[in-house]
Scaffold this active site. Structure first.
Site, short mmCIF file in Angstrom:
data_model
loop_
_atom_site.label_atom_id
_atom_site.label_comp_id
_atom_site.label_asym_id
_atom_site.label_seq_id
_atom_site.Cartn_x
_atom_site.Cartn_y
_atom_site.Cartn_z
N GLY A 215 -33.28 -34.55 10.93
CA GLY A 215 -33.42 -33.62 9.74
C GLY A 215 -33.22 -34.33 8.56
N ALA B 40 -12.77 -50.43 18.74
CA ALA B 40 -12.38 -49.06 18.39
C ALA B 40 -11.61 -49.21 16.95
CB ALA B 40 -11.51 -48.52 19.41
N ARG C 40 -14.49 -44.98 12.47
CA ARG C 40 -15.98 -44.63 12.55
C ARG C 40 -16.34 -44.20 11.01
NH1 ARG C 40 -17.91 -42.74 17.04
NH2 ARG C 40 -18.92 -41.06 16.06
N HIS D 50 12.67 -19.05 29.05
CA HIS D 50 13.46 -20.04 29.66
C HIS D 50 13.21 -20.04 31.24
CE1 HIS D 50 16.49 -22.72 30.67
NE2 HIS D 50 17.02 -21.83 31.78
C1 LIG Z 1 -13.95 -41.78 21.71
C2 LIG Z 1 -13.52 -40.30 20.88
C3 LIG Z 1 -12.71 -39.52 21.21
C4 LIG Z 1 -12.55 -38.44 20.17
N1 LIG Z 1 -11.16 -37.61 20.67
C5 LIG Z 1 -11.21 -36.57 19.68
C6 LIG Z 1 -10.11 -35.35 19.83
O1 LIG Z 1 -9.43 -35.52 21.19
N2 LIG Z 1 -9.93 -34.60 19.13
C7 LIG Z 1 -10.68 -34.25 17.97
O2 LIG Z 1 -10.28 -33.41 17.32
N3 LIG Z 1 -11.54 -35.22 17.65
C8 LIG Z 1 -11.88 -36.37 18.44
N4 LIG Z 1 -12.71 -37.17 18.26
C9 LIG Z 1 -13.48 -37.23 16.89
C10 LIG Z 1 -14.57 -36.13 17.00
O3 LIG Z 1 -15.49 -36.24 17.99
C11 LIG Z 1 -15.20 -36.02 15.81
O4 LIG Z 1 -14.47 -35.60 14.65
C12 LIG Z 1 -16.35 -34.68 15.84
O5 LIG Z 1 -17.35 -34.95 16.76
C13 LIG Z 1 -16.81 -34.38 14.48
O6 LIG Z 1 -18.09 -33.44 14.53
P1 LIG Z 1 -19.17 -33.43 13.51
O7 LIG Z 1 -20.02 -32.15 13.96
O8 LIG Z 1 -18.75 -33.59 12.18
O9 LIG Z 1 -19.96 -34.64 13.86
P2 LIG Z 1 -20.79 -35.16 15.35
O10 LIG Z 1 -19.86 -34.73 16.50
O11 LIG Z 1 -20.96 -36.62 14.96
O12 LIG Z 1 -21.92 -34.55 15.34
C14 LIG Z 1 -23.04 -34.88 14.57
C15 LIG Z 1 -24.56 -34.45 15.12
O13 LIG Z 1 -25.31 -34.73 14.19
C16 LIG Z 1 -26.58 -35.21 14.74
N5 LIG Z 1 -27.43 -35.74 13.48
C17 LIG Z 1 -26.90 -36.64 12.72
N6 LIG Z 1 -27.72 -36.67 11.73
C18 LIG Z 1 -28.81 -36.01 12.08
C19 LIG Z 1 -29.94 -35.98 11.39
N7 LIG Z 1 -30.35 -36.45 10.35
N8 LIG Z 1 -30.90 -35.00 11.92
C20 LIG Z 1 -30.47 -34.53 13.13
N9 LIG Z 1 -29.36 -34.47 13.69
C21 LIG Z 1 -28.68 -35.26 13.20
C22 LIG Z 1 -25.96 -36.31 15.81
O14 LIG Z 1 -26.88 -36.49 16.56
C23 LIG Z 1 -24.81 -35.46 16.35
O15 LIG Z 1 -25.14 -34.74 17.45
C24 LIG Z 1 -13.17 -38.33 19.06
C25 LIG Z 1 -14.20 -39.34 18.77
C26 LIG Z 1 -14.54 -40.20 19.65
C27 LIG Z 1 -15.49 -41.06 19.46
#
Ligand SMILES: Cc1cc2nc3c(=O)[nH]c(=O)nc-3n(C[C@H](O)[C@H](O)[C@H](O)COP(=O)(O)OP(=O)(O)OC[C@H]3O[C@@H](n4cnc5c(N)ncnc54)[C@H](O)[C@@H]3O)c2cc1C
Length: 478
Positions: A121, A276, A279, A451
């Protein structure tokens, strides 16, 4: 004429898919664009969280925790003999959970009438969205409102370039299919500690290199100190002030990791290295030059407290905007924005977002740390209760850690709660609810806790704020 939606969401992570479902529930014609595809070309929903983040990491953490508990079952009188782990089976279980959950989102989209648009997108001017499918076909859609939820990607560092099967990012780290003898982790943050714990429990020698001199700098110092002590007992070798300066692959099967600390240059050799170090927001190819959306100085999409971007009718949420990179923060922003678009009053309380590290014991906190409050000049009172004094924690053989409650000296309002404990991830919700309702320590003191429960530690910590905990000596001088 191009198809028009009330709302187009770009990204189907926990920010985007939750926003899309809420918008559709509120009667808005909604589409969600996702570029991630599986081997059959179908969109992969759920983003980082469901596919390579929260859920798969917790599946591996749970499996290895069960392994560890079984190994130590003799404490309950249970004789198990030698315990072994079938790592490919553990990874396959994790994959099955991921598949169930991501498939479930497709079902929720259908049930709520959300249209899934597969492709990359790109936001154009005037809230038009160009979607380029995997086969290269581009279609432009119109929308009254656009929600950008493009998430984040791992930060790579030049001294440790990703190398198939050897130097891994967080996604690769979740697919290691045999127990490495030696594992290196760069970064002692949430992901580094969780992944380090998974493999340390299976007997891997884990070395974590952390460039900062301070361990868990964002956590309350009591939590960081207790965690460091416990991780040391668990044989997680965490080296602070240790900056990775380079890597070499030896014979295609080992990694030589060079680092420097206060004593000079050093090296370790490991079988796998996980990078790690954090991000960064994912905005590549997301925004046309004339779309009106601005980035901040760190590359995050610039938004106000209601997640409005500089372009009217365009919102951004989740990891691609300021604030903690957490799934629940992304989802709550998604709900707030969908509500605003539907004309409802909505706001999000950024002061009460719980943070959790799912090691064992777990580390969890919400609100301000003691150090932050003291730096702000706030007069506080602190109550602390150790799980070692909890009957239920003893019964569970899970007595590491404590609950710490910080309240305002003058008003008694709870300002921060910090925990180290076996199920701190569950207990912290009690603190978040209390803080969301602006509770005082006295409110928790007057609440009846069942408890014997581990939750009683929350009650006792609230009592300890005034020196009234029953099961520890904590009388305050009058
Ligand atoms: C190993 C690991 C463990 C984690 N554990 C935790 C946890 O235990 N608890 C917690 O709260 N958080 C955790 N996190 C963090 C959490 O995963 C993120 O904060 C969360 O996924 C963010 O959500 P989001 O919807 O902003 O983005 P994302 O989950 O990154 O999703 C974004 C989506 O947008 C899509 N996208 C991007 N650009 C475009 C585009 N231009 N067109 C179409 N699609 C697009 C991507 O493909 C993706 O599917 C963890 C992260 C990692 C890496």
């Amino acid at each position: 004429m191009s198809q028009k939606f009330d709302v187009i969401v770009i990204g189907a992570g926990p920010g985007g898919y939750v926003a899309a479902i809420r918008a559709a529930q509120l009667g808005l014609k909604t589409a969600c664009v996702e570029k991630w595809i599986d081997e059959k070309g179908a969109p992969v929903l759920g983003g980082t969280c469901l596919n390579v983040g929260c859920i798969p990491s917790k599946a591996l953490l749970e499996s290895t925790h069960q392994f560890h508990k079984t190994q130590h079952a003799d404490v309950h009188g249970i004789a198990t003999g030698e315990v072994s782990m079938d790592v490919p089976k553990m990874v396959a279980r994790k994959d099955k959970i991921v598949k169930n959950l991501t498939g479930g989102i497709g079902g929720l989209f259908k049930a709520n009438g959300v249209t899934t648009l597969q492709g990359m997108g790109k936001l154009l001017a005037d809230k038009k969205v160009e979607v380029t499918a995997a086969d290269g076909t581009a279609t432009v859609y119109e929308a009254d409102n656009v929600i950008l939820a493009s998430g984040s990607v791992p930060v790579n560092i030049p001294p440790a370039p990703l190398t198939e099967g050897l130097i891994l990012d967080n996604a690769g780290a979740l697919d290691i299919d045999e127990t490495p003898k030696r594992l290196g982790v760069i970064g002692a943050g949430v992901i580094g500690l969780e992944m380090g714990s998974v493999w340390a429990r299976l007997g891997t020698e884990v070395t974590v290199l952390e460039a900062m001199d301070e361990f868990l700098g964002a956590a309350d110092k009591d939590v960081a100190k207790e965690a460091a002590k416990i991780f040391k007992k668990q044989k997680l070798d965490i080296k602070l002030g240790a900056r990775c300066t380079g890597t070499e692959i030896i014979d295609g099967k080992e990694v030589l990791v060079k680092y420097t600390d206060s004593e000079g240059d050093k090296e370790i050799v490991v079988d796998k290295l996980i990078v790690a170090v954090g991000r960064k927001p994912q905005t590549n190819g997301l925004l046309s030059e004339d779309c009106g959306v601005k980035l901040d100085e760190r590359g995050f999409i610039f938004v106000d407290e209601q997640c409005k971007t500089a372009a009217p009718g365009v919102y951004a949420i989740g990891d691609s905007v300021r604030g903690p990179m957490l799934a629940h923060k992304a989802s709550e922003e998604g709900i707030m924005v969908a509500d605003i678009i539907a004309g409802h009053k909505a706001q999000m309380n950024y002061d009460v977002i719980p943070s959790i590290i799912y090691t064992h014991p777990e580390l969890a906190w919400v609100g301000k740390t003691e150090q932050e409050l003291k730096a702000d000049g706030v007069a506080i009172k602190v109550g602390k209760f150790p799980f070692a004094a909890s009957g239920r924690a003893m019964a569970a053989d899970d007595t590491d850690g404590f609950v710490k409650i910080i309240a305002d000296e003058a008003t008694d309002r709870i300002l921060g709660v910090h925990m180290v404990g076996g199920i701190a991830s569950e207990l912290i919700a009690q603190a978040a609810i209390a803080m969301e309702f602006c509770s005082s320590a006295e409110d928790l003191q007057l609440t009846v806790f069942a408890h014997p429960t581990v939750s009683e530690a929350v009650h006792e910590a609230a009592l300890a704020v005034d020196g009234h905990a029953i099961h520890i000596a904590n009388r305050k001088k009058r």
